[in-house]
Design a protein around this motif. Sequence first.
Motif, short mmCIF file in Angstrom:
data_model
loop_
_atom_site.label_atom_id
_atom_site.label_comp_id
_atom_site.label_asym_id
_atom_site.label_seq_id
_atom_site.Cartn_x
_atom_site.Cartn_y
_atom_site.Cartn_z
N TYR A 1 0.81 -1.21 0.00
CA TYR A 1 0.00 0.00 0.00
C TYR A 1 0.84 1.27 0.00
CZ TYR A 1 1.09 0.22 4.98
OH TYR A 1 1.74 0.29 6.17
N ASN A 2 2.14 1.17 0.39
CA ASN A 2 2.97 2.35 0.45
C ASN A 2 3.61 2.71 -0.89
OD1 ASN A 2 4.53 0.07 0.53
ND2 ASN A 2 5.99 0.85 2.03
N ILE A 3 3.36 1.94 -1.95
CA ILE A 3 3.83 2.32 -3.27
C ILE A 3 2.93 3.44 -3.81
CG2 ILE A 3 4.18 1.57 -5.65
CD1 ILE A 3 4.78 -1.20 -4.67
N ILE A 4 3.53 4.56 -4.16
CA ILE A 4 2.76 5.67 -4.72
C ILE A 4 2.28 5.28 -6.11
CG2 ILE A 4 2.83 8.10 -5.41
CD1 ILE A 4 5.05 8.50 -3.35
N ASP A 5 0.99 5.44 -6.37
CA ASP A 5 0.39 5.09 -7.67
C ASP A 5 0.71 3.62 -8.00
OD1 ASP A 5 -1.02 5.50 -9.99
OD2 ASP A 5 0.66 6.37 -11.08
N GLY A 6 0.40 2.73 -7.06
CA GLY A 6 0.84 1.35 -7.17
C GLY A 6 -0.14 0.37 -7.79
N VAL A 7 -1.34 0.82 -8.17
CA VAL A 7 -2.32 -0.06 -8.83
C VAL A 7 -2.55 0.46 -10.24
CG1 VAL A 7 -4.64 -1.00 -8.75
CG2 VAL A 7 -3.41 -0.58 -6.62
N HIS A 8 -2.43 -0.44 -11.23
CA HIS A 8 -2.48 -0.02 -12.64
C HIS A 8 -3.59 -0.79 -13.37
CE1 HIS A 8 1.45 1.92 -12.04
NE2 HIS A 8 1.72 0.84 -11.30
N ASN A 9 -4.33 -0.06 -14.17
CA ASN A 9 -5.44 -0.64 -14.92
C ASN A 9 -4.94 -1.17 -16.27
OD1 ASN A 9 -7.91 -1.37 -15.93
ND2 ASN A 9 -8.70 0.72 -16.14
N LEU A 10 -5.03 -2.47 -16.48
CA LEU A 10 -4.61 -3.10 -17.73
C LEU A 10 -5.80 -3.40 -18.64
CD1 LEU A 10 -2.06 -5.76 -16.38
CD2 LEU A 10 -1.73 -3.30 -16.68
N THR A 11 -6.98 -2.99 -18.25
CA THR A 11 -8.20 -3.39 -18.93
C THR A 11 -8.27 -2.87 -20.38
OG1 THR A 11 -9.38 -3.42 -16.83
CG2 THR A 11 -10.72 -3.31 -18.83
N ASN B 1 13.47 -8.99 -2.87
CA ASN B 1 13.09 -8.02 -1.85
C ASN B 1 11.67 -7.50 -2.14
OD1 ASN B 1 15.93 -7.82 -0.77
ND2 ASN B 1 16.27 -7.00 -2.83
N ASN B 2 11.12 -6.78 -1.18
CA ASN B 2 9.82 -6.15 -1.39
C ASN B 2 9.89 -5.20 -2.59
OD1 ASN B 2 8.54 -7.44 0.67
ND2 ASN B 2 8.44 -5.68 2.03
N ILE B 3 8.90 -5.28 -3.45
CA ILE B 3 8.81 -4.37 -4.59
C ILE B 3 8.44 -2.98 -4.06
CG2 ILE B 3 7.51 -3.84 -6.70
CD1 ILE B 3 7.21 -6.89 -7.08
N THR B 4 9.20 -1.97 -4.48
CA THR B 4 9.01 -0.63 -3.94
C THR B 4 8.42 0.35 -4.96
OG1 THR B 4 11.35 -0.23 -4.45
CG2 THR B 4 10.78 -0.77 -2.16
N CYS B 5 8.44 0.01 -6.25
CA CYS B 5 7.85 0.90 -7.25
C CYS B 5 7.47 0.10 -8.49
CB CYS B 5 8.78 2.06 -7.62
SG CYS B 5 10.52 1.62 -7.84
N THR B 6 6.43 0.57 -9.16
CA THR B 6 5.88 -0.13 -10.33
C THR B 6 5.41 0.88 -11.36
OG1 THR B 6 3.65 -0.21 -9.41
CG2 THR B 6 5.09 -2.09 -8.93
N GLN B 7 5.27 0.43 -12.60
CA GLN B 7 4.69 1.28 -13.64
C GLN B 7 4.20 0.40 -14.78
OE1 GLN B 7 2.83 3.82 -14.61
NE2 GLN B 7 4.25 5.03 -13.36
N TYR B 8 3.28 0.96 -15.57
CA TYR B 8 2.72 0.26 -16.72
C TYR B 8 2.73 1.18 -17.92
CZ TYR B 8 -0.79 -1.75 -19.87
OH TYR B 8 -1.44 -2.24 -20.97
#
Length: 211
Positions: free
Chosen positions: A14-24, A57-64
Amino acid sequence: NNALNLEWVLGLNYNIIDGVHNLTTEARSEIFYASAHTAIIYDYKNKTQRLLQGHCNNITCTQYCPSEDIIITADSGEDSMLVVWDAKTGAPKKTIFDPHKNGCEALDVSPDGRYIVTISRETTKNQMQEIALWDWQNPEQTNLVTIEIHPSMDDYLNFIRFNPDDPTEFATTGDIRIAFFRWNPCLLYTSDAADDLLCVDLGGRRLIKKK
């Protein structure tokens, strides 16, 4: 075969900023997020998960990146990695080992999917952070440039975004300021431009900071 196989993951980082991405799209009903050291593509229509594993390790950032249909994940800690995944198949397309000494605090991908920019995560906020630019499809020179953020900036950066109209420009935010970068040539200046400023030479790059 592994003694234990991961089948389902509960929760998210939950602490990843903008961590949920819509692939729909018209062809799929999916979202992407990270939980601990696993990336998850969740089909909310069929209630299934595809688990993208490999981080230690724990994933700390993501992008799509919708234009290239790729997912990017990065972690922080010992033996950190930055991974580019095919969002359709879930297969890794590129792995960059140790992108920074302590891994990544934040990342973004250019709208055309070619460039990735990362901010280093440091163990204490008084350590110098790095910003690195990657041409992940270039086997000859994946890392295009890495610069250190001078301590005189007096901020800890935790978010970064490309200019959607110009992949040579990106912006960062930290605890107290916004900064804008151009990497060709690499120029850094802050949004405090209306205040009393001090220029600091960073080896051919310019940092303008508040006194």
